[in-house]
Design a protein around this motif. Structure first.
Motif, short mmCIF file in Angstrom:
data_model
loop_
_atom_site.label_atom_id
_atom_site.label_comp_id
_atom_site.label_asym_id
_atom_site.label_seq_id
_atom_site.Cartn_x
_atom_site.Cartn_y
_atom_site.Cartn_z
N HIS A 80 2.52 -4.50 1.95
CA HIS A 80 1.63 -3.32 1.91
C HIS A 80 0.38 -3.78 2.71
O HIS A 80 -0.47 -3.39 3.68
N ASP A 81 -0.01 -4.99 2.31
CA ASP A 81 -1.40 -5.54 2.81
C ASP A 81 -1.26 -5.80 4.08
O ASP A 81 -2.31 -5.49 4.93
N GLY B 31 -13.13 -6.42 3.97
CA GLY B 31 -12.40 -6.16 2.57
C GLY B 31 -13.37 -6.90 1.56
O GLY B 31 -12.86 -6.89 0.24
N VAL C 60 -1.44 -2.73 6.07
CA VAL C 60 -2.68 -2.16 6.33
C VAL C 60 -3.46 -3.14 7.26
O VAL C 60 -4.20 -2.33 8.04
N LEU C 61 -3.22 -4.27 7.15
CA LEU C 61 -4.11 -5.18 8.31
C LEU C 61 -3.59 -4.92 9.60
O LEU C 61 -4.65 -4.93 10.56
N ASP D 84 3.29 -5.40 -2.39
CA ASP D 84 2.05 -5.71 -2.49
C ASP D 84 1.48 -6.29 -0.89
O ASP D 84 0.73 -6.03 -0.19
N HIS D 85 2.27 -7.42 -0.81
CA HIS D 85 2.17 -8.34 0.42
C HIS D 85 2.37 -7.64 1.68
O HIS D 85 1.76 -7.66 2.55
N ARG E 137 4.92 -8.04 -6.08
CA ARG E 137 4.08 -9.08 -5.22
C ARG E 137 4.66 -9.16 -3.61
O ARG E 137 3.61 -9.06 -2.76
N ARG F 230 -10.62 -8.54 7.45
CA ARG F 230 -10.63 -9.57 6.13
C ARG F 230 -12.09 -9.53 5.76
O ARG F 230 -12.28 -9.42 4.51
#
Length: 520
Positions: A180-181, A215, A184-185, A177-178, A174, A212
């Motif tokens: 990575h997100d 997505g 990416v943002l 992933d956070h 998690r 956002r």
């Protein structure tokens, strides 16, 4: 002895095979019941707080709050010692939850309560044995019982460690992933900053919101004044969405006549109307798999708004003159400079369509409300001009930026771009844009009351027929007014600027431009 050894091995193998803690506890209690002829056996798991015991086999009744130290389980956890309870003693314990446990055990003659600990002395839970006899030494003293209890504790600890590892892996995933997100943002926002330029908080937040929105599949409504860059917002939503490989179909609802807009959107078949000599795909069909951008949707006729609402709900439409409906998978982005809240009150825009469009609302602030973006925008437009023309100015002077900061930009970023490109054309190669190249005096509209006042002031001046350079005369007059006003306020620029309705920075620029000194 061989029989007991053989039985112990089989029970041990069965315990080791269990893949999770609930299955392990259920298997262990069943084994103990069969091996020692117990009426019932329960395994209660202690939670992380160390205050509550849980027994999944008892359902809702299998939760025991041990904060009350008169509770037998609380005493057991406190001392860490096993305890025997007779039927008479257990009846005297006035605890509803504990009495429910006794009832579920068919009200045995005797109970054996034993805390189970790991190697680190951590209490894992409590083992509850229920029997019709009270010879607990004859049961707990057997090697088979001791071996099963030891193996149960070992497997219990292993299951907890495995569960902790799974939880840690999930938390790590998690977190990754956070991260990575977030990365990416950040990357997408950096890419957007090359077109939606500006370091202000408003633009930073807008870029993040665009990413956002991209997505999701929600309809987006972009609102803002003319010239703010709403088309760039729509382009950003398309480019960073999963539909970026599909088409971006742009429809300017204000530029297409009402009589043609429906045909442009829905298309038509051959012979649908006079002049329709062949079939034509509408923009809705062309947007299949991509994004449909309806610019200036506030100008769409009411009758067409109703048809559009149905299309948005079903993604189905019928070309003019056709017998069958078609389907189009598109993502909708709409934009308008009109205040839709007001147009809805006036009955010129459907309220239900507004709510369908604004699933993800975005607002672009006018340039006058984000002055921190001014310099970055100027340098961006200069760089674009040089890239396109192959030459141009080095940059823009601080005096020119100061002059721009006092201007309200009714045409927003589009007006600034035109102003800078015109100044680039006027600036010598390798130089910097100067204030007089911006033509701000020609850009700013002059209120009628100001013109009236100026006309009254000009009545006392010499005959204007001798003026050969109107611009020079106007500047001379402006310098005279500023000089007189500074004299009136004893050189106080703040008061003089306020009396003239100017920002202080604009007055400072004009003083520099006309070489007016406040020390009069």
């Amino acid at each position: 002895m061989q029989m007991e050894l053989h039985t112990g091995i089989e029970l041990a193998v069965e315990l080791i095979r269990q893949e999770n803690l609930p299955a392990l506890l259920c298997t262990a209690t069943s084994q103990l019941e069969r091996a020692f002829g117990l009426r019932r056996c329960w395994a209660l798991e202690l939670d992380l707080s160390g205050r509550t015991l849980h027994c999944s086999a008892l359902g809702e009744a299998g939760e025991f709050d041990c904060d009350d130290f008169t509770h037998p389980f609380a005493h057991l956890l406190q001392t860490g010692q096993a305890r025997h309870l007779s039927r008479a003693a257990s009846y005297r314990l006035d605890h509803p939850g504990f009495q429910a446990l006794i009832d579920a055990s068919d009200r045995p003659a005797s109970l054996w309560l034993e805390p189970l600990k790991g190697e680190d002395s951590r209490v894992l839970g409590v083992l509850v044995l229920a029997a019709d006899e009270s010879d607990w030494d004859g049961i707990t003293g057997q090697p088979l019982y001791s071996g099963l209890r030891t193996l149960l504790v070992h497997q219990w600890v292993s299951q907890l460690q495995s569960r902790d590892q799974v939880w840690q892996r999930r938390m790590l995933k998690r977190s990754l992933d956070h991260l990575h997100d977030a990365e990416v943002l950040r990357q997408h926002c950096d890419q957007l900053a090359t077109t939606l330029v500006g370091p202000s908080r408003a633009m930073t937040d807008l870029r993040a919101q665009i990413v956002r929105a991209a997505g999701s599949q929600l309809s987006v409504l972009v609102q803002g004044e003319t010239g703010c860059g709403k088309d760039l917002v729509a382009r950003g939503i398309h480019d960073f969405s999963e539909r970026s490989r599909g088409p971006l179909v742009v429809v300017n609802c204000a530029a297409i006549p009402d009589s043609l807009l429906e045909s442009e959107l829905f298309g038509h078949v051959k012979g649908a109307f006079s002049g329709a000599d062949k079939a034509k795909d509408g923009l809705l069909a062309q947007a299949d798999g991509g994004t449909l951008f309806l610019d200036e949707i506030g100008d769409m006729p009411l009758a067409l708004q109703s048809k559009l609402l149905r299309v948005l709900e079903t993604r189905r439409f019928r070309p003019l003159g056709a017998q069958q409906e078609l389907q189009s998978d598109f993502r909708l982005v709409a934009a308008t400079h009109q205040p839709l809240q007001e147009t809805m009150k006036e009955g010129r825009f459907r309220r239900d369509l507004f709510y369908r469009l604004s699933q993800f609302p975005l607002r672009v602030l006018p340039l006058r409300e984000r002055s921190d973006d001014l310099e970055a925008l100027c340098r961006h437009f200069i760089a674009r001009y040089k890239e396109r023309e192959g030459h141009g100015p080095m940059g823009i002077s601080s005096h020119a930026l100061l002059a721009l900061s006092g201007y309200t930009f009714p045409g927003n970023v589009r007006e600034l771009r035109n102003m800078i490109e015109f100044a680039c054309l006027q600036t010598p190669q390798g130089g910097d844009i100067q204030p007089d190249m911006l033509r701000l005096d020609e850009s700013a509209p002059v209120p009628a009351e100001t013109l009236t006042g100026v006309g009254a002031m000009l009545q006392g001046l010499p005959d204007p027929s001798g003026i050969r350079d109107l611009r020079a005369a106007a500047q001379a007059f402006e310098a005279a007014v500023i000089r007189e006003r500074l004299k009136q306020y004893h050189g106080n620029r703040a008061q003089a600027a306020e009396s003239l309705g100017l920002p202080k920075r604009t007055l400072a620029h004009k003083c520099l431009k006309y070489q007016v000194s406040e020390s009069l």
